[in-house]
Enzyme design. Sequence first.
Site, PDB file in Angstrom:
ATOM      1  N   HIS A  83       0.853  -1.200   0.000  1.00 27.50           N
ATOM      2  CA  HIS A  83       0.000   0.000   0.000  1.00 27.50           C
ATOM      3  C   HIS A  83       0.892   1.254   0.000  1.00 27.50           C
ATOM      4  O   HIS A  83       0.645   2.200  -0.742  1.00 27.50           O
ATOM      5  CB  HIS A  83      -0.880   0.044   1.259  1.00 27.50           C
ATOM      6  CG  HIS A  83      -1.923  -1.032   1.361  1.00 27.50           C
ATOM      7  ND1 HIS A  83      -1.994  -1.903   2.414  1.00 27.50           N
ATOM      8  CD2 HIS A  83      -2.961  -1.356   0.544  1.00 27.50           C
ATOM      9  CE1 HIS A  83      -3.028  -2.716   2.261  1.00 27.50           C
ATOM     10  NE2 HIS A  83      -3.630  -2.421   1.125  1.00 27.50           N
TER      11      HIS A  83
ATOM     12  N   LYS B 180     -16.118  -6.794   6.285  1.00 33.26           N
ATOM     13  CA  LYS B 180     -14.878  -7.584   6.311  1.00 33.26           C
ATOM     14  C   LYS B 180     -14.473  -7.960   7.745  1.00 33.26           C
ATOM     15  O   LYS B 180     -13.446  -8.619   7.925  1.00 33.26           O
ATOM     16  CB  LYS B 180     -13.729  -6.790   5.657  1.00 33.26           C
ATOM     17  CG  LYS B 180     -13.743  -6.798   4.124  1.00 33.26           C
ATOM     18  CD  LYS B 180     -12.519  -6.111   3.529  1.00 33.26           C
ATOM     19  CE  LYS B 180     -11.523  -7.080   2.932  1.00 33.26           C
ATOM     20  NZ  LYS B 180     -10.403  -6.389   2.246  1.00 33.26           N
TER      21      LYS B 180
ATOM     22  N   ARG C 214      -2.493  -5.862  -8.428  1.00 31.61           N
ATOM     23  CA  ARG C 214      -1.290  -6.679  -8.213  1.00 31.61           C
ATOM     24  C   ARG C 214      -1.178  -7.799  -9.229  1.00 31.61           C
ATOM     25  O   ARG C 214      -0.116  -8.158  -9.661  1.00 31.61           O
ATOM     26  CB  ARG C 214      -1.302  -7.274  -6.798  1.00 31.61           C
ATOM     27  CG  ARG C 214      -1.085  -6.252  -5.705  1.00 31.61           C
ATOM     28  CD  ARG C 214      -1.582  -6.762  -4.391  1.00 31.61           C
ATOM     29  NE  ARG C 214      -3.006  -7.051  -4.464  1.00 31.61           N
ATOM     30  CZ  ARG C 214      -3.692  -7.722  -3.579  1.00 31.61           C
ATOM     31  NH1 ARG C 214      -3.079  -8.222  -2.537  1.00 31.61           N
ATOM     32  NH2 ARG C 214      -4.982  -7.918  -3.721  1.00 31.61           N
TER      33      ARG C 214
ATOM     34  N   SER D  66      -3.084  -7.954   3.065  1.00 31.32           N
ATOM     35  CA  SER D  66      -3.214  -7.752   4.513  1.00 31.32           C
ATOM     36  C   SER D  66      -3.570  -9.051   5.222  1.00 31.32           C
ATOM     37  O   SER D  66      -3.026  -9.360   6.289  1.00 31.32           O
ATOM     38  CB  SER D  66      -4.281  -6.695   4.798  1.00 31.32           C
ATOM     39  OG  SER D  66      -3.894  -5.472   4.239  1.00 31.32           O
TER      40      SER D  66
HETATM   41  N1  COA Z   1      -0.026  -4.085  -1.998  1.00 30.91           N
HETATM   42  C1  COA Z   1      -0.334  -5.123  -1.219  1.00 30.91           C
HETATM   43  N2  COA Z   1      -1.580  -5.508  -0.983  1.00 30.91           N
HETATM   44  C2  COA Z   1      -2.578  -4.786  -1.512  1.00 30.91           C
HETATM   45  C3  COA Z   1      -2.323  -3.693  -2.331  1.00 30.91           C
HETATM   46  C4  COA Z   1      -0.977  -3.336  -2.570  1.00 30.91           C
HETATM   47  N3  COA Z   1      -0.628  -2.295  -3.320  1.00 30.91           N
HETATM   48  N4  COA Z   1      -3.505  -3.190  -2.737  1.00 30.91           N
HETATM   49  C5  COA Z   1      -4.468  -3.961  -2.204  1.00 30.91           C
HETATM   50  N5  COA Z   1      -3.914  -4.930  -1.459  1.00 30.91           N
HETATM   51  C6  COA Z   1      -4.619  -6.001  -0.752  1.00 30.91           C
HETATM   52  C7  COA Z   1      -5.091  -5.600   0.594  1.00 30.91           C
HETATM   53  O1  COA Z   1      -4.106  -5.876   1.544  1.00 30.91           O
HETATM   54  C8  COA Z   1      -6.336  -6.442   0.745  1.00 30.91           C
HETATM   55  O2  COA Z   1      -6.004  -7.701   1.224  1.00 30.91           O
HETATM   56  P1  COA Z   1      -7.056  -8.564   2.031  1.00 30.91           P
HETATM   57  O3  COA Z   1      -8.233  -8.790   1.142  1.00 30.91           O
HETATM   58  O4  COA Z   1      -6.267  -9.771   2.332  1.00 30.91           O
HETATM   59  O5  COA Z   1      -7.429  -7.782   3.248  1.00 30.91           O
HETATM   60  C9  COA Z   1      -6.859  -6.600  -0.654  1.00 30.91           C
HETATM   61  O6  COA Z   1      -5.778  -6.320  -1.493  1.00 30.91           O
HETATM   62  C10 COA Z   1      -7.938  -5.630  -1.030  1.00 30.91           C
HETATM   63  O7  COA Z   1      -7.957  -4.660  -0.088  1.00 30.91           O
HETATM   64  P2  COA Z   1      -8.037  -3.099  -0.240  1.00 30.91           P
HETATM   65  O8  COA Z   1      -7.224  -2.570  -1.345  1.00 30.91           O
HETATM   66  O9  COA Z   1      -7.822  -2.542   1.124  1.00 30.91           O
HETATM   67  O10 COA Z   1      -9.459  -2.920  -0.710  1.00 30.91           O
HETATM   68  P3  COA Z   1     -10.718  -3.445  -0.040  1.00 30.91           P
HETATM   69  O11 COA Z   1     -11.226  -4.450  -0.995  1.00 30.91           O
HETATM   70  O12 COA Z   1     -10.607  -3.853   1.357  1.00 30.91           O
HETATM   71  O13 COA Z   1     -11.499  -2.107  -0.028  1.00 30.91           O
HETATM   72  C11 COA Z   1     -13.056  -0.474  -0.707  1.00 30.91           C
HETATM   73  C12 COA Z   1     -12.444  -1.835  -0.943  1.00 30.91           C
HETATM   74  C13 COA Z   1     -12.852   0.033   0.711  1.00 30.91           C
HETATM   75  C14 COA Z   1     -12.428   0.494  -1.658  1.00 30.91           C
HETATM   76  C15 COA Z   1     -14.543  -0.660  -1.021  1.00 30.91           C
HETATM   77  O14 COA Z   1     -15.057  -1.698  -0.235  1.00 30.91           O
HETATM   78  C16 COA Z   1     -15.346   0.586  -0.768  1.00 30.91           C
HETATM   79  O15 COA Z   1     -15.340   1.481  -1.575  1.00 30.91           O
HETATM   80  N6  COA Z   1     -16.032   0.642   0.396  1.00 30.91           N
HETATM   81  C17 COA Z   1     -16.873   1.765   0.765  1.00 30.91           C
HETATM   82  C18 COA Z   1     -18.354   1.423   0.601  1.00 30.91           C
HETATM   83  C19 COA Z   1     -18.762   1.549  -0.843  1.00 30.91           C
HETATM   84  O16 COA Z   1     -18.717   2.612  -1.440  1.00 30.91           O
HETATM   85  N7  COA Z   1     -19.210   0.425  -1.414  1.00 30.91           N
HETATM   86  C20 COA Z   1     -19.625   0.361  -2.785  1.00 30.91           C
HETATM   87  C21 COA Z   1     -18.465   0.203  -3.714  1.00 30.91           C
HETATM   88  S1  COA Z   1     -18.981   0.181  -5.392  1.00 30.91           S
END
Ligand code: COA
Length: 158
Positions: A17, A41, A90, A128
């Site tokens: 990140h 989550k 990724r 994560s």
């Molecule tokens: N390097 C390493 N790992 C990464 C990464 C990077 N550059 N980018 C993402 N990841 C990993 C994260 O660690 C995470 O791992 P996990 O699933 O094991 O926890 C995974 O990829 C995805 O996580 P993240 O990038 O944090 O995204 P998310 O899927 O948790 O979050 C939101 C998604 C928060 C953007 C989305 O749920 C959201 O917009 N929520 C708000 C409510 C909303 O508007 N909902 C409607 C959406 S249309």
Amino acid sequence: MTCVVYPGTFDPITNGHTDLVQRGAKLFDRVIVAVAASPSKTPRFDLETRVSLVTEVLKDLKNVTVMGFDGLLMDFVQSHQAQVVLRGLRAMSDFEFEFQLAGMNRHLAPDIETIFMTPSEKYAFISSSLVREVAALGGDVSRFVHPKVMAELTGIIK
Ligand code: COA
């Protein structure tokens, strides 16, 4: 002035990140790292802890602000007058979910663009949940997280 929002759950923030935020901070005038409550989550770290870890890890990046949010991402983006959402890709496995997310977000707010960047290859395989699992089983994840995150991970294991 172009402002980009980099959203995620950050449970916890990893070096992958951070790598992406550093890249975004070079391209945009302002980066808002938006830490989502993501109750579905059931995050391991509460929102306050996640925001405080992200703030600590990114404190040296002057054009980066960290905020927590609950609710729709597009509402958050518009309320902060941002024009762009940044997401990391990724591997191909990320693509399908990201494609859905970007499509739904465009439906909700057609003027906001989503852009994708790739982190350094050395972080392409971490997530994560993997970091949490390996740390919980006693594995060494110090190459993938900031020392403050490492301390927090060690704290939850004890
Ligand atoms: N390097 C390493 N790992 C990464 C990464 C990077 N550059 N980018 C993402 N990841 C990993 C994260 O660690 C995470 O791992 P996990 O699933 O094991 O926890 C995974 O990829 C995805 O996580 P993240 O990038 O944090 O995204 P998310 O899927 O948790 O979050 C939101 C998604 C928060 C953007 C989305 O749920 C959201 O917009 N929520 C708000 C409510 C909303 O508007 N909902 C409607 C959406 S249309």
